[in-house]
Design an enzyme around this catalytic site. Sequence first.
Site, PDB file in Angstrom:
ATOM      1  N   GLU A 214       1.002  -1.253  -0.113  1.00  0.00           N
ATOM      2  CA  GLU A 214      -0.134  -0.146   0.042  1.00  0.00           C
ATOM      3  C   GLU A 214       0.817   1.284   0.031  1.00  0.00           C
ATOM      4  OE1 GLU A 214      -4.017   0.334   1.597  1.00  0.00           O
ATOM      5  OE2 GLU A 214      -3.221  -1.111   3.167  1.00  0.00           O
ATOM      6  N   HIS A 230       9.731 -26.667   5.873  1.00  0.00           N
ATOM      7  CA  HIS A 230       9.216 -27.861   5.491  1.00  0.00           C
ATOM      8  C   HIS A 230       8.640 -27.911   3.979  1.00  0.00           C
ATOM      9  CE1 HIS A 230       9.195 -29.531   9.738  1.00  0.00           C
ATOM     10  NE2 HIS A 230       9.247 -28.453   9.894  1.00  0.00           N
ATOM     11  N   LYS A 321     -13.678  -1.353  -6.064  1.00  0.00           N
ATOM     12  CA  LYS A 321     -14.721  -1.223  -5.390  1.00  0.00           C
ATOM     13  C   LYS A 321     -15.776  -0.945  -6.355  1.00  0.00           C
ATOM     14  CE  LYS A 321     -12.832  -0.420  -0.751  1.00  0.00           C
ATOM     15  NZ  LYS A 321     -12.569   0.693   0.296  1.00  0.00           N
TER      16      LYS A 321
END
Length: 327
Positions: A214, A230, A321
């Site tokens: 951001e 792992h 949006k």
Amino acid sequence: MKDLITTFGDQLRHAIEIGANTSLKKNTKKIESVLITGLGGSGIGGTIVAELTAQECSVPISTNKGYDLPAYINENTLVICSSFSGNTEETIEAFEKAKAKNAEIACVSSGGQLIELANEHNLNYIKLPSGDSPRAMIGYSITQLLYVLNHYGLIGDGFKSELNKAADLVDSLQDEIQADAERITDHLYGKIPVIYACDGYQGMAVRFTQQLAENSKMVSWYNIIPEMNHNELVGWRTKNEDLAVIFFRNESDHKRNQKRIEINNEVVSKYTSSVMEYWSKGDSIIEKTFYLINVGDHASFNLSKRNGVVVEEIDVINYLKGELAKF
């Protein structure tokens, strides 16, 4: 943004004042689990709080980053809805689903629909100050989540003194923090950042990747030790000087993880020359976490300047949006 990062200690003190002066209604339900639901700058507080309280809270704390809720949510679940604006659509839908399940609901927000819903249904809430970007208000959201857990008897009062110590720590070491942030900036500039931290500090690592995205407009990735040992460690096979690795370390990290970092450093250094370690300051996990958050925030701001971008600009999120609003 720079002023907000530099005065982070003051934000923590104000947040403590808000939490201490907020009157919440008594709970009559037996709380058997906690779900903190929220996204972005509001949601990361839940991840961090779950880690900060892991050794104290007597019930499991989970986080939720979407519209839906897990099946286990019931009348004995405390669902904390965290949305700085109070209008985050995923959090509002999660609220409605928690209400339908008769969960105990508490809200943390600066206003919007979430506070309106809390008032409508006579629910507990803590109201945050409005006006700034959610990512810059993380001290408020984390502090209020801790106060909510404390109100419901899930954690003790110890966090209050530790928050004050964290505020004093970032204040007293602010010059050092900013100097260290410059070193981290030099290390990451022009590179793809790879952030590694030990178990217990995943929220801090995620927060740094969010701030790099951001504030700095940079893509990065993170992983946690020992989990990455792992799987991801095997992926280090190709020389790539575009990658810059930073290991965030704490004196309190498990002794086996300390050794793992030494070995990991040896391995990844074969494939990139840009590898550094950075140690936290502070005594408690709360102090260490807020210290590292402040360092990372400064570095992300510095990188925004180096990259020539506007730190507050979020055009692509606004575009998203806008497109969603069409449906």
